[in-house]
Design a protein around this motif. Structure first.
Motif, PDB file in Angstrom:
ATOM      1  N   ARG A 125      24.303 -22.534  29.057  1.00 42.28           N
ATOM      2  CA  ARG A 125      22.955 -22.731  28.975  1.00 42.28           C
ATOM      3  C   ARG A 125      22.025 -21.657  28.631  1.00 42.28           C
ATOM      4  O   ARG A 125      21.221 -21.636  27.720  1.00 42.28           O
ATOM      5  CB  ARG A 125      22.379 -23.230  30.515  1.00 42.28           C
ATOM      6  N   SER A 198      10.797 -22.066  26.855  1.00 42.27           N
ATOM      7  CA  SER A 198      12.428 -21.883  27.099  1.00 42.27           C
ATOM      8  C   SER A 198      12.632 -20.287  27.494  1.00 42.27           C
ATOM      9  O   SER A 198      13.203 -19.894  28.434  1.00 42.27           O
ATOM     10  CB  SER A 198      13.213 -22.071  26.036  1.00 42.27           C
ATOM     11  N   TYR A 201      11.413 -19.160  30.993  1.00 43.77           N
ATOM     12  CA  TYR A 201      12.353 -19.655  32.065  1.00 43.77           C
ATOM     13  C   TYR A 201      13.413 -18.298  32.110  1.00 43.77           C
ATOM     14  O   TYR A 201      13.889 -17.650  33.134  1.00 43.77           O
ATOM     15  CB  TYR A 201      13.194 -20.873  31.736  1.00 43.77           C
ATOM     16  N   SER A 360      17.372 -38.050  34.451  1.00 44.65           N
ATOM     17  CA  SER A 360      18.155 -36.998  34.909  1.00 44.65           C
ATOM     18  C   SER A 360      17.509 -36.525  36.191  1.00 44.65           C
ATOM     19  O   SER A 360      18.292 -36.087  37.189  1.00 44.65           O
ATOM     20  CB  SER A 360      18.338 -35.683  33.993  1.00 44.65           C
ATOM     21  N   ASN A 376      16.575 -27.425  37.053  1.00 44.70           N
ATOM     22  CA  ASN A 376      15.851 -28.528  37.086  1.00 44.70           C
ATOM     23  C   ASN A 376      14.368 -28.389  36.909  1.00 44.70           C
ATOM     24  O   ASN A 376      13.733 -29.357  36.125  1.00 44.70           O
ATOM     25  CB  ASN A 376      16.088 -29.346  38.335  1.00 44.70           C
ATOM     26  N   THR A 379      13.580 -27.977  33.150  1.00 47.67           N
ATOM     27  CA  THR A 379      13.500 -29.148  32.249  1.00 47.67           C
ATOM     28  C   THR A 379      12.712 -30.031  32.527  1.00 47.67           C
ATOM     29  O   THR A 379      12.155 -30.925  31.742  1.00 47.67           O
ATOM     30  CB  THR A 379      14.942 -29.766  32.511  1.00 47.67           C
ATOM     31  N   VAL A 382       9.670 -29.126  30.657  1.00 49.83           N
ATOM     32  CA  VAL A 382       9.779 -29.465  29.372  1.00 49.83           C
ATOM     33  C   VAL A 382       9.446 -30.807  29.128  1.00 49.83           C
ATOM     34  O   VAL A 382       8.567 -31.167  28.205  1.00 49.83           O
ATOM     35  CB  VAL A 382      11.375 -28.964  28.975  1.00 49.83           C
ATOM     36  N   ILE A 408      17.819 -29.892  24.309  1.00 45.67           N
ATOM     37  CA  ILE A 408      17.428 -29.077  25.712  1.00 45.67           C
ATOM     38  C   ILE A 408      17.603 -30.033  26.639  1.00 45.67           C
ATOM     39  O   ILE A 408      18.022 -29.771  27.688  1.00 45.67           O
ATOM     40  CB  ILE A 408      16.010 -28.511  25.298  1.00 45.67           C
ATOM     41  N   LEU A 409      17.086 -31.354  26.249  1.00 48.48           N
ATOM     42  CA  LEU A 409      17.322 -32.555  27.266  1.00 48.48           C
ATOM     43  C   LEU A 409      18.641 -32.380  27.659  1.00 48.48           C
ATOM     44  O   LEU A 409      19.207 -32.839  29.025  1.00 48.48           O
ATOM     45  CB  LEU A 409      17.012 -33.776  26.962  1.00 48.48           C
ATOM     46  N   ASN A 412      20.856 -30.808  30.950  1.00 45.62           N
ATOM     47  CA  ASN A 412      20.712 -31.354  32.281  1.00 45.62           C
ATOM     48  C   ASN A 412      21.119 -32.827  32.248  1.00 45.62           C
ATOM     49  O   ASN A 412      19.905 -33.634  32.267  1.00 45.62           O
ATOM     50  CB  ASN A 412      19.602 -31.027  32.887  1.00 45.62           C
ATOM     51  N   ASP A 413      22.160 -33.310  32.542  1.00 49.26           N
ATOM     52  CA  ASP A 413      22.348 -34.452  32.377  1.00 49.26           C
ATOM     53  C   ASP A 413      23.560 -34.725  33.257  1.00 49.26           C
ATOM     54  O   ASP A 413      24.335 -34.005  33.636  1.00 49.26           O
ATOM     55  CB  ASP A 413      22.600 -35.447  31.018  1.00 49.26           C
TER      56      ASP A 413
END
Length: 422
Positions: A125, A198, A201, A360, A376, A379, A382, A408-409, A412-413
């Protein structure tokens, strides 16, 4: 490990294409991008190699939602055709857009979650986000070059990239709006805002002088686009991330102290720069309109378009009337992705969009590890930032913006199932 290396290279190529390549306009056809060609090359090879190589693919929740949307879009197109609106079999070209998003989402998800080791997921990531920021800083340098236009180089390539926007970048124009390689200042501004968040972060996880320089360049480029919506949503996203981010008690004290100092500094800087006539005339004059949006001509034009689109939503509130790309003279430009989804896909389609953006966070179990919670929060920032940006513009339905956002989504899934090319 060969599969992992292939996936990593694909994410690298996609990232470069997202930020550094233009859209090629084909007369009588849709615009084509390099990431479009790569996505469909992947689909072609996936099936071509089925006789010799077994390729397994993990499918997460949002990718499953894209599959569901294929059916929903067909229903909306069929439903809308009953109202005598300018529909055509060519409306089905929207499936090209869906197929591309599906492939990009799967490539990035399968790279990040190649294995379930938390440390490896975090490493991939951060490495992917770091590369995105690096490429974005290159895009920022292009923007800065366009703004100052040394040796009048803009005239050699900008008309090709931005045939409707290049006039602000020719020699002698008073208030240039940079377009990068995307071709639109607002779209370029959003990409700068997304990559800037991004980088912020990454800066919170580990400070770096080189990263600070990259973020400074991206911030300057974002200002040079004169995109008010991009600046506004970045500030909102950064504040959300900064407030949510957790480390320890000392960090919390520093966090709120820093927010106070930054607030005072920005206010003082604005007052100082406002007195500088050169900087004000180049950049700041446009952002002052945010303070009195109801009198802004650009906003008023958008507002009238929203009313027309809403009227067609009330005509078919459940499934909408379809995307109808040839209905521009009827609907005008929606300039609001929420309104576009309401008009095109109705309440069902808009509910799908909300689920796609926030699934998510709905279906993820409570996360205990602080470093996973912080991602988390990133995202979520975002998604909220983008949700607000979608009020005056489009992201999901934009070929030049949706790809990086969807990539980018995918960081985190949660996996749904696995399928192969067999």
């Amino acid at each position: 490990m060969q599969k992992l290396n292939i996936l990593r290279k694909l994410t690298v190529f996609f990232t470069v294409f997202f930020l550094l390549t233009p859209t090629f306009k084909v007369p009588g056809f849709i615009g084509i991008r390099f990431d479009d060609l790569l996505a469909f090359l992947i689909i072609f090879l996936f099936f071509l190699l089925s006789k010799s190589v077994t390729i397994s693919v993990k499918v997460p929740v949002r990718a499953g939602l894209i599959i569901i949307f294929c059916l929903l879009m067909l229903i909306s197109i069929s439903w809308g055709s009953t109202y005598g609106l300018p529909s055509s079999i060519l409306d089905l070209t929207k499936y090209i857009w869906l197929a591309k998003l599906f492939v990009i989402y799967l490539v990035f998800y399968n790279y990040i979650y190649f294995d379930t080791s938390v440390d490896n997921v975090i490493e991939r990531r951060n490495a992917s986000l770091s590369f995105i920021v690096t490429i974005a800083s290159v895009s920022a340098l292009i923007c800065i070059s366009q703004f100052f236009n040394p040796l009048n180089i803009n005239k050699y390539y900008v008309p090709f990239i931005a045939p409707t926007q290049f006039t602000t970048l020719i020699e002698g124009y008073g208030t240039p709006r940079v377009v990068g390689m995307i071709g639109n200042p607002n779209a370029q501004g959003y990409l700068m805002a997304l990559t800037l968040l991004s980088g912020l972060y990454l800066m919170l996880t580990k400070t770096s002088k080189l990263l600070s320089i990259k973020l400074f360049l991206i911030f300057i480029a974002m200002l040079m686009t004169l995109s008010r919506s991009s600046l506004a949503v970045f500030v909102i996203g950064a504040l959300l991330l900064f407030v949510f981010y957790k480390k320890n008690k000392i960090f919390s004290y520093y966090k709120y102290l820093t927010l106070s100092v930054i607030g005072v500094f920005l206010f003082g800087a604005f007052i100082f720069l406002k007195e500088n006539e050169v900087i004000y005339n180049l950049i700041l004059w446009r952002f002052e309109g945010l303070g009195n949006i109801m009198e802004d001509k650009s906003f008023i034009t958008r507002f009238h378009g929203w009313i027309i689109n809403f009227e067609y939503f009330t005509l078919s509130p459940v499934f909408g009337v379809g995307p109808l790309p040839r209905g521009g003279e009827v609907f005008g430009t929606s300039d609001n992705e929420w309104m576009f989804f309401l008009r095109s896909y109705g309440a069902v389609g808009t509910a799908w969009l909300l689920l796609f953006l926030y699934s998510s966070f709905i279906f993820t179990n409570k996360i205990k590890a602080i470093y996973m919670r912080n991602f988390n929060y990133f995202t979520l920032s975002v998604v909220i930032m983008t949700s607000i940006y979608m009020i005056p513009a489009g992201v999901i339905t934009s070929s030049s913006l949706s790809s990086l956002f969807v990539a980018i989504l995918a960081f985190n899934d949660k996996q749904l199932f696995v399928f192969t090319n067999k």
